[in-house]
Design a protein around this motif. Structure first.
Motif, PDB file in Angstrom:
ATOM      1  N   ASP A  86      89.890 -79.166  98.082  1.00  0.00           N
ATOM      2  CA  ASP A  86      90.569 -77.905  97.836  1.00  0.00           C
ATOM      3  C   ASP A  86      89.498 -76.821  97.638  1.00  0.00           C
ATOM      4  N   PRO A  87      89.624 -75.669  98.313  1.00  0.00           N
ATOM      5  CA  PRO A  87      88.598 -74.626  98.209  1.00  0.00           C
ATOM      6  C   PRO A  87      88.368 -74.093  96.791  1.00  0.00           C
ATOM      7  N   LYS A  88      89.303 -74.328  95.872  1.00  0.00           N
ATOM      8  CA  LYS A  88      89.125 -73.812  94.510  1.00  0.00           C
ATOM      9  C   LYS A  88      88.258 -74.730  93.641  1.00  0.00           C
ATOM     10  N   TYR A  89      87.808 -75.855  94.212  1.00  0.00           N
ATOM     11  CA  TYR A  89      86.969 -76.799  93.476  1.00  0.00           C
ATOM     12  C   TYR A  89      85.588 -76.927  94.120  1.00  0.00           C
ATOM     13  N   ARG A 105      79.837 -66.345  85.727  1.00  0.00           N
ATOM     14  CA  ARG A 105      80.503 -67.360  84.896  1.00  0.00           C
ATOM     15  C   ARG A 105      80.385 -68.734  85.550  1.00  0.00           C
ATOM     16  N   LEU A 106      80.563 -68.804  86.858  1.00  0.00           N
ATOM     17  CA  LEU A 106      80.423 -70.074  87.570  1.00  0.00           C
ATOM     18  C   LEU A 106      78.990 -70.590  87.511  1.00  0.00           C
ATOM     19  N   LEU A 149      82.325 -80.804  86.189  1.00  0.00           N
ATOM     20  CA  LEU A 149      82.301 -79.378  86.496  1.00  0.00           C
ATOM     21  C   LEU A 149      83.692 -78.875  86.877  1.00  0.00           C
ATOM     22  N   ASN A 150      84.404 -79.634  87.699  1.00  0.00           N
ATOM     23  CA  ASN A 150      85.748 -79.219  88.103  1.00  0.00           C
ATOM     24  C   ASN A 150      86.734 -79.266  86.948  1.00  0.00           C
ATOM     25  N   LEU A 151      86.574 -80.216  86.048  1.00  0.00           N
ATOM     26  CA  LEU A 151      87.432 -80.242  84.856  1.00  0.00           C
ATOM     27  C   LEU A 151      87.183 -79.011  83.994  1.00  0.00           C
ATOM     28  N   GLU A 152      85.939 -78.572  83.910  1.00  0.00           N
ATOM     29  CA  GLU A 152      85.622 -77.342  83.167  1.00  0.00           C
ATOM     30  C   GLU A 152      86.268 -76.124  83.830  1.00  0.00           C
ATOM     31  N   HIS A 190      89.975 -76.467  82.819  1.00  0.00           N
ATOM     32  CA  HIS A 190      90.209 -76.441  81.373  1.00  0.00           C
ATOM     33  C   HIS A 190      88.940 -75.988  80.664  1.00  0.00           C
ATOM     34  N   PRO A 191      88.641 -74.681  80.736  1.00  0.00           N
ATOM     35  CA  PRO A 191      87.402 -74.206  80.097  1.00  0.00           C
ATOM     36  C   PRO A 191      87.430 -74.483  78.597  1.00  0.00           C
ATOM     37  N   GLN A 192      86.284 -74.927  78.090  1.00  0.00           N
ATOM     38  CA  GLN A 192      86.186 -75.178  76.655  1.00  0.00           C
ATOM     39  C   GLN A 192      86.035 -73.859  75.934  1.00  0.00           C
ATOM     40  N   LYS A 193      86.631 -73.800  74.806  1.00  0.00           N
ATOM     41  CA  LYS A 193      86.618 -72.548  74.020  1.00  0.00           C
ATOM     42  C   LYS A 193      85.255 -72.325  73.423  1.00  0.00           C
TER      43      LYS A 193
END
Length: 192
Positions: free
Chosen positions: A63-66, A156-157, A183-186, A189-192
């Motif tokens: 998927d292009p978003k990953y 940010r990326l 990296l894709n999990l971040e 679901h970005p960590q606070k």
């Protein structure tokens, strides 16, 4: 005499079978669970109490978003841990050249404005076909595409890549790598 040797042989077989087939594996399992439980249980990555993968085995992302992983040479399915192997295709093999060209075309199609050189690990598979890491250069190559698709600033990326880059072992062995699943999990679901 033969009967005595037969008894000794059977008794030796039973004792050694119990020692090496039951007691030793149980002892090693106990030691590994006590000292190295994360590794002994597959180095699983957990999210919301559920295993989503292993930090040791790559997963396919298209998927292009990953961020995309390295190619997998395992069969019959990609990243098949029970069939770990490289492709064994030589550098002049037409099948390897076709595979690489297919991946180059996919990268250009997903990000037609990116004219940067494509890092080699984005178009070739690793020796095991299961490598969960890409080089930082391969991750950085994909930043423009993901920033455009997700609407996330490139800075940010790049920071996420830096935060998820594993250095060399003991500072000198191996190369730096970025675990694609982490990296894709971040990203999701970005960590606070």
């Amino acid at each position: 005499m033969y009967l005595e040797q037969l008894k000794t042989s059977i008794l030796s077989l039973i004792v050694l079978s119990v020692l090496t087939g039951i007691l030793y594996p149980l002892a090693m399992t106990g030691v590994c669970q006590a000292l190295f439980s994360r590794a002994a249980n597959g180095s699983l990555i957990m999210q919301n109490g559920k295993a989503v993968g292993s930090s040791l085995i790559g997963q396919p992302f298209d998927d292009p978003k990953y961020f995309w992983s390295r190619l997998s040479a395992t069969g019959p399915a990609a990243y098949n841990a029970s069939n770990s192997s490289g492709s064994n295709l030589g550098p002049t093999n037409p099948a390897l050249i076709q595979e690489i060209q297919g991946r180059v075309d996919a990268l250009h199609k997903a990000d037609p404005d990116n004219h940067d050189p494509i890092p080699v690990d984005l178009v070739t598979s690793s020796a095991s076909g299961l490598d969960p890491h890409i080089t930082p250069a391969a991750a950085l190559y994909q930043v423009k595409r993901i920033a455009r698709v997700r609407g996330i600033p490139e800075d940010r990326l790049k920071q996420l890549i830096q935060d998820n880059t594993d250095g060399r072992f003991l500072g000198l062995l191996g190369e730096a790598g970025v675990n694609v699943l982490k990296l894709n999990l971040e990203l999701d679901h970005p960590q606070k």
